[in-house]
Structures are given as C-alpha cells and as structure tokens.
Design a protein around this motif. Sequence first.
Motif, mmCIF file in Angstrom:
data_model
loop_
_atom_site.group_PDB
_atom_site.id
_atom_site.type_symbol
_atom_site.label_atom_id
_atom_site.label_comp_id
_atom_site.label_asym_id
_atom_site.label_seq_id
_atom_site.Cartn_x
_atom_site.Cartn_y
_atom_site.Cartn_z
ATOM 1 N N GLN A 160 0.810 -1.213 0.000
ATOM 2 C CA GLN A 160 0.000 0.000 0.000
ATOM 3 C C GLN A 160 0.847 1.268 0.000
ATOM 4 O O GLN A 160 0.636 2.167 -0.805
ATOM 5 N N LYS A 161 1.796 1.357 0.933
ATOM 6 C CA LYS A 161 2.642 2.549 1.034
ATOM 7 C C LYS A 161 4.099 2.118 1.173
ATOM 8 O O LYS A 161 4.418 1.213 1.939
ATOM 9 N N GLN A 162 4.961 2.784 0.407
ATOM 10 C CA GLN A 162 6.375 2.429 0.344
ATOM 11 C C GLN A 162 7.224 3.651 0.630
ATOM 12 O O GLN A 162 7.124 4.659 -0.068
ATOM 13 N N VAL A 163 8.087 3.565 1.651
ATOM 14 C CA VAL A 163 9.024 4.639 1.979
ATOM 15 C C VAL A 163 10.435 4.132 1.708
ATOM 16 O O VAL A 163 10.854 3.119 2.277
ATOM 17 N N ASP A 164 11.161 4.824 0.842
ATOM 18 C CA ASP A 164 12.528 4.449 0.476
ATOM 19 C C ASP A 164 13.496 5.448 1.106
ATOM 20 O O ASP A 164 13.377 6.661 0.877
ATOM 21 N N LEU A 165 14.461 4.965 1.875
ATOM 22 C CA LEU A 165 15.490 5.819 2.464
ATOM 23 C C LEU A 165 16.840 5.484 1.840
ATOM 24 O O LEU A 165 17.269 4.332 1.868
ATOM 25 N N ALA A 166 17.497 6.491 1.253
ATOM 26 C CA ALA A 166 18.860 6.322 0.726
ATOM 27 C C ALA A 166 18.974 5.163 -0.256
ATOM 28 O O ALA A 166 19.890 4.344 -0.184
ATOM 29 N N ALA A 210 -1.487 2.139 -10.074
ATOM 30 C CA ALA A 210 -2.379 2.947 -9.229
ATOM 31 C C ALA A 210 -2.704 2.282 -7.889
ATOM 32 O O ALA A 210 -3.780 2.477 -7.344
ATOM 33 N N GLN A 211 -1.763 1.524 -7.355
ATOM 34 C CA GLN A 211 -1.983 0.833 -6.077
ATOM 35 C C GLN A 211 -1.134 1.406 -4.945
ATOM 36 O O GLN A 211 -1.633 1.592 -3.829
ATOM 37 N N VAL A 212 0.137 1.685 -5.210
ATOM 38 C CA VAL A 212 1.089 2.015 -4.150
ATOM 39 C C VAL A 212 1.402 3.514 -4.102
ATOM 40 O O VAL A 212 1.659 4.133 -5.136
ATOM 41 N N GLN A 213 1.398 4.068 -2.888
ATOM 42 C CA GLN A 213 1.861 5.434 -2.667
ATOM 43 C C GLN A 213 3.327 5.356 -2.250
ATOM 44 O O GLN A 213 3.681 4.602 -1.345
#
Length: 282
Positions: A160-166, A210-213
């Motif tokens: 659903q939601k993906q946060v990428d760091l570095a 259109a699925q992942v933020q």
Amino acid sequence: MRKWIWTLIIGCALLFGGWFIVEQTLRDTASQQYEKTTIPTLFIHGYGSSYRAEEQMTKAIVKAGVTKNVIRANVAKDGNVKLSGVLPQNAYNPLVEVDFSDNKQTDQHKNGKYLKNVLVKLQKTYGFKKFNVVAHSMGNMAVAYYMLDNASDKSLPKLQKQVDLAGHYNGILGLNDEPKTYALQENGLPYDQTETYKELLALKEKYPKAQVQVLNIYGDLDDGSNSDGRVNNDSSKALAALLKERARSYQELEIKGEKGQHSKLHESAKVDRAIIDFIWKK
C-alpha cells in the motif's frame, strides 16, 4: 520525622501520577491524528546491518502515539522466518522490525525472497492482506526485487505505502574504489545504467498500477558532492523513472546537511515525522 517521610512519599506519588495522566492524555490526543488500521508496516535494514538500525524509527512512532504494537521477524540464512513477539487481536498500525541474518547478501533476488518469506509468515499467522514498508539502503533492493518477482502474485499481501530511504537504484559511490556520477536525462532515466538498474527497468511494466503510494527520501550533505556520502542523489532519484507512471502517487523528500548523511537518515527526527505523516496521518 516519620510523618515528614510519608508526606514526601505521598507528594511524589501524586506528582508522578499527575505526570503519567498528562503524558497519557497527550499521547491519546496525538493518536487521534492518525488512521487506525490492521495494516502492518515492515522496516527493512541495509547491508551489514540489523533490526537495531530500525529501532529509533519504531520507538519514535510508538512515542508519537501511532501504535503500541511492535514485533520482530527474524529471517535465518536458509530463509526460515520466526516471529518474536505477539500481536493482540485489537492491534492497530502494527510495526514489524525485519532482521536478516544473511545481512551481506548481494543476490538481490534472494533478498526479495527473504522479504516474501516474511510476508507469507505474517499472512499465515495474522491473515494480513495488505502491508506498508519502510526500507533503508540495501533494504530498498529487497523491496524492489520482491516487487519485480512477485507483484503479479494475487495470493500475497498487497503493498500500500512504500518509503525508500537512501536508495541506490543506479549504483553506489566508491564501488570498485572509483566514485561514479550517474546523471539523469530529462525523462528521469540515467544516461549510464548499471546492470542492476537495467534489470529493474522491468518494474515499469510489473509494478502494480495505481496501487502504491511512494515516498522517496534521500540525503544531500550540501557539500557539493550531490550525495549522502555513500549514494549519489541521482542514483536515489532514478527510482522515479521506474515507478512514477505506475504508482498511485510518488513524491520525494530531500534531507540537507549533516542529518542527510547515508547512515543518519534513519536517525533523523525529520524523517520520523515524514514517515508518520505519510503512512498514518488522517
């Protein structure tokens, strides 16, 4: 003398009790700002690291009142997953600290398999059908290759939601002892592409539409290097060309200065707040 001691004890108890009530009230009030769902958020560490690199973030999230529930998924080198801790039936916004024993694995498809095993274990144990993820450095490769290999598998939980760091999608500075600069074209694609990036180009077709933020966070030391000291900013920003046209939404956040250093991103209060607002804020 004895009366004085009892007065002191009672006074301290009242003071502590008052402080506890105020603290709890503030936390409860803060928690009203956030969505409450059963969707777990997985935290994935980088190369040579462990779940300890994730603890500052998970503790900050708990302190903010987002959740009270944190468990750990320990992944053995053979891929077997054991869960440490138990989520109660009424758990909301649970956090899962993922710990790879094989933390120097350079076969990214294998790292993606490790992540798949974690999701299968969580699904079998708790019945989760959706998940969020926060990944740092090499952990982003585990996510990318998991999606590359499994995005079309409808039996697995949906991201659903993906946060990428570095993230280092198109190379790492200092690799093979010679720093490289991977400039981006106007369309966001790198002029020079690593073999890894060429493989990840398949995400342009395989990533769910259109699925992942997506929130892509990268650091800039602001010293003229255009990097976080380990990863060139253009390598991190090369993610946009892979996902932007497929994602439900895509945004970037740059952390400038000392706090933007590669290994300090997951220790940044600004990053903590960005993660909290992106994933849970109403």
